[in-house]
Design an enzyme around this catalytic site. Structure first.
Site, short mmCIF file in Angstrom:
data_model
loop_
_atom_site.label_atom_id
_atom_site.label_comp_id
_atom_site.label_asym_id
_atom_site.label_seq_id
_atom_site.Cartn_x
_atom_site.Cartn_y
_atom_site.Cartn_z
N ARG A 57 0.89 29.14 6.06
CA ARG A 57 0.70 29.20 7.51
C ARG A 57 -0.77 29.10 7.89
NH1 ARG A 57 5.12 30.50 5.86
NH2 ARG A 57 7.02 30.42 7.11
N ASP A 74 21.24 22.26 17.30
CA ASP A 74 20.12 22.52 16.41
C ASP A 74 19.82 21.23 15.67
OD1 ASP A 74 18.77 25.35 15.44
OD2 ASP A 74 18.54 23.74 13.98
#
Lengths: 278, 207
Positions: free
Chosen positions: A36, A145
């Protein structure tokens, strides 16, 4: 991809993050954190870890720290997550949506980014349990989705105990069947009432079928998008909504950062974003 | 149960009409034309041409988004003239859109505006440069702080430098105080930046 941090930098970063946010990551989370951090460093063009830390420390708006925190706090979803927004739906938004409509008219709700289905099923349960006009209208629930694997799980409607922890036990008993210890299946009537489909919400061709939607739930999905992706998603929602329709975003998301086309509406339970009449 | 099976529902059919036109009288068709033009190099000029005349906010947004998606030097260049627009909404839309385009294509278009004859354009350029993740932004903005004759342009650059948060900018900021010794806002801004950049790092590390 940016190289992983050396151990001293990793410790310094974790200490900084804990001091500023309370979030705590150990060495065991090293890969999660490194990925991240690398993603955000690339996004902002930081040439080194030191540059990125300077941005986190000194940026006046704190915007980058917020983005990083959002990335670091991805949780599994669960039934009745951020329930105040569902309260807003049944206490305020839907009454406004049906104003001027006749009994028997359609009401369309779309859960965009429904993941494993907790959100659309939560919406269905809230409607049935808490919206007094539920029997007066034909309510269509759409759920989509981009991930076919999670959609299959959503259609199956089988959940572990932890996904149900916010549901009152009476509702669990009413809408679910325990198929084995700790695993529950939602009732067929609910599974069959929702139209699940595979959709990339920034693809105009895929979103084209969604029209005259009254309420779109898109919570904690756009945090994964870049600025352009969020902007395109907002455009798609604008096209999909009926005039005066609403968008419900996650608690840390704001439409004003994505698009100026929607009007924020403050209801007693939550803030929604409304498409203007024209 | 009042929930009806959505698949049997009544969503309006998708009408596959002929290609939409940016000049259509219907804003929905102009938006569709803009969506379809996204990413197409040959559409940059028509999009920019329509943007200059467009007064519907939703169509403007669709055009700007399409140009951001195209993301080329031509698309960035097509937005530059709108930085001088008197229409605040259009100007801000152009600035925001340029911020979202690749820094490598935007910077060569925007950097020359830092020496534009119009100080307002230089202010917008400084704000824009501050948002571009590009290795030249620090030297460009410190250059503004060191050389621009207009105090408001310098302050826009200071604000951008504070937002970037790089302490290497501090010497230039100190020299700005010397250039405008009688301007209290310069003193205040630089003092704020100095305080921010010299915070005790140990405190931020939670020590």
């Amino acid at each position: 991809m940016t190289a992983p941090l050396d151990p001293d930098d990793y410790d310094a970063f974790c200490t900084f993050l804990r001091g500023r946010t309370g979030l705590s990551f150990t060495e065991a989370k090293r890969y999660f954190v490194d990925r991240r951090l690398a993603e955000r460093m690339t996004a902002v063009g930081a040439e080194s870890f030191r540059d990125y830390m300077n941005l986190l420390r000194f940026q006046a708006s704190g915007e980058e720290l917020q983005r990083l925190v959002n990335l670091m706090t991805v949780n599994e979803t669960y039934f009745f997550r951020e329930k105040y927004q569902l309260d807003c739906l049944v206490n305020s938004a839907l009454d406004e949506v049906v104003r001027g409509r006749k009994p028997g008219d359609r009401v369309r709700i779309w859960s965009a980014g429904c993941a494993t289905g907790e959100e659309p099923y939560s919406i269905a349960i809230m409607l049935l349990e808490h919206w007094g006009k539920v029997d007066e209208y034909e309510i269509e629930l759409y759920a989509s989705d981009i991930d076919s694997h999670v959609l299959k799980r959503a259609r199956d409607g089988v959940y572990e105990e932890r996904a149900l922890h916010m549901l009152p036990r009476g509702l669990v008993a009413k809408y679910f069947t325990e198929i084995e210890p700790g695993r529950w299946r939602i009732m067929d009537e609910l599974r069959e009432s929702i139209d699940f489909s595979l959709v990339n919400i920034v693809d105009p061709a895929q979103v084209a079928r969604f029209r005259d939607i009254d309420v779109i739930f898109c919570r904690n999905l756009l945090i994964y998008f870049d600025d352009l992706g969020r902007r395109e998603a907002a455009s798609m929602f604008y096209e999909a909504l009926a005039p005066c329709g609403f968008v419900c975003l996650g608690h840390s998301e704001s439409m004003s950062r994505m698009s100026s086309l929607f009007v924020p509406r403050r209801f007693p339970d939550a803030i929604l974003y409304q498409k203007p009449q024209r | 149960m009042a929930l009806v099976k959505a698949k049997k529902g009544t969503l309006p059919p998708v009408v596959e009409a002929e290609a939409a036109s940016l000049e259509d009288a219907d804003p929905a068709q102009r938006r569709r034309a803009a969506h379809e033009a996204a990413g197409r190099a040959e559409a940059v000029a028509p999009l920019a041409g329509r943007l200059a005349r467009e007064d519907d906010a939703s169509v403007r947004e669709a055009i700007l988004t399409a140009l951001v998606r195209t993301g080329s030097a031509e698309a960035a260049g097509a937005l530059i003239p709108f930085l001088a627009s008197e229409d605040v909404g259009l100007r801000n839309g152009a600035i925001e859109s340029l911020q979202q385009m690749p820094a490598a294509v935007v910077m060569p278009e925007v950097a020359p505006l830092l020496t534009d004859g119009d100080s307002d354009v230089r202010i917008f350029a400084a704000q824009l440069v501050g948002h571009l993740p590009h290795p030249d932004r620090l030297p460009l903005l410190t250059g503004v702080v060191e050389r621009d004759p207009h105090v408001n342009v310098c302050l826009a650059a200071v604000e951008a430098l504070v937002e970037i948060g790089h302490p290497n900018a501090l010497p230039s900021l100190e020299r700005l105080v010397a250039r405008f010794p009688d301007d209290p806002f310069v003193g205040f801004s630089v003092e704020s930046a100095r305080h921010r950049f010299t915070e005790d790092p140990e405190r931020d590390l939670g020590a």
